[in-house]
Design an enzyme around this catalytic site. Structure first.
Site, PDB file in Angstrom:
ATOM      1  N   ASP A  76      -2.795  -1.186  10.464  1.00 32.75           N
ATOM      2  CA  ASP A  76      -2.934  -1.177   9.005  1.00 32.75           C
ATOM      3  C   ASP A  76      -3.642  -2.417   8.456  1.00 32.75           C
ATOM      4  OD1 ASP A  76      -1.664   1.232   8.777  1.00 32.75           O
ATOM      5  OD2 ASP A  76       0.212   0.444   7.967  1.00 32.75           O
ATOM      6  N   LYS A 106       0.850  -1.190   0.000  1.00 31.64           N
ATOM      7  CA  LYS A 106       0.000   0.000   0.000  1.00 31.64           C
ATOM      8  C   LYS A 106       0.881   1.235   0.000  1.00 31.64           C
ATOM      9  CE  LYS A 106       0.878   1.234   4.482  1.00 31.64           C
ATOM     10  NZ  LYS A 106       1.659   2.443   4.845  1.00 31.64           N
TER      11      LYS A 106
END
Length: 284
Positions: free
Chosen positions: A140, A14
């Site tokens: 996350d 990401k």
């Protein structure tokens, strides 16, 4: 008859397209506003269900047990404990993403483990239930479980799906390990960026509140970012050390990569608003 190996479960990287720090909570965690987007560069995992409860991990990382390895096993163990599943799994990790660096590789590996084993073990937890398990392991992890580009608030767990453009990125991984804990504990880290509405944040120039501090302490990050800014709008992801430049066309990113100084490591990837993990989930 031994179980078949379920192959090619992706764990994508990401980028934090922006990262604002709005304050510090009483428990020490920081209030954030950030925008997550996946890129088409992934670790890959294979799984085999076993009748006994042991969890066995194999990795291509020359026997080095890294944080992401431990997180994979912790994720699998948490799913066992939550569901009462009495079997286990053998897991193979093909580590392709740079370790650390702000790309979320360890969190993504854990998320893929939860999603894949929930299917293969037939434990039938919902996405929200998996995300709750994931959040206990790392802030996350939920975004990787949900699998869509997202605006995140809180410590990063409150997610709202968004659909930013999907440009090409040149990602540079400086030869530096930045400790996330050290960054968030540093007294010089700005913690007072005003909270803004998502529409305002999506339309204004994007920035990373951690970048100035990290650049001042890590000359390798400063050098990589300085070089990249010559070619494209660029900034740091997460707490670093990786930096990325944004290009509208793949050829532009590849042309810049071809000029990358020999002492730097980089790769080109495209932004993805839908995680390849979600696509894989629909296959046997």
């Amino acid at each position: 008859m031994p179980a078949a190996i379920s192959r090619n479960w992706p764990a994508p990287a990401k980028l934090n397209l922006f990262l604002h720090i709005n304050g510090r909570r009483a428990d020490g965690y920081h209030e954030l506003q950030t925008l997550f987007q996946f890129i088409d560069c992934c670790d890959m995992l294979d799984f085999k269900v076993t009748e006994t409860p042991e969890l066995i991990l194999h990795s291509n990382m020359s026997g080095v047990v890294a944080d992401s390895d431990n997180l994979i096993l912790r994720a699998a163990k948490s799913l066992q404990q939550t569901t009462g599943f009495n079997g286990g799994a053998e897991i193979w990790l093909d580590k392709r993403l740079p370790m650390g660096g702000g790309l979320g590789g360890g969190s993504s590996d854990a998320a893929t483990t939860l999603v894949a084993l929930n299917k293969l073990w037939h434990t039938q937890l919902s996405t929200e239930e998996l995300a709750k398990i994931g959040l206990k392991l790392g802030a996350d992890i939920p975004v990787f479980i949900h699998g869509f580009a997202a605006f995140a608030e809180g410590v990063g767990e409150r997610l709202q799906a968004v659909n930013p453009s999907e440009p090409w990125y040149l990602v540079i991984a400086p030869d530096a390990h930045v400790s996330t804990a050290d960054v968030f504990q540093d007294p010089l880290l700005p913690r007072d960026t005003p909270k803004l509405a998502i529409d305002t944040l999506m339309s204004q120039p994007w920035a990373n509140d951690c970048q100035k501090l990290v650049v001042s302490k890590y000359p390798q990050v400063a050098k990589a970012l300085g070089w990249l800014l010559e070619y494209a709008p660029s900034r740091m992801t997460g707490t670093g050390a990786c930096v990325f430049g944004e290009f509208t066309q793949q050829q532009q990113a590849l042309a810049a990569l071809a000029k990358l100084p020999s002492e730097m490591q980089g790769f080109v990837a495209q932004g993805m608003n839908l995680s390849p993990l979600i696509t894989r989930l629909s296959h046997p």
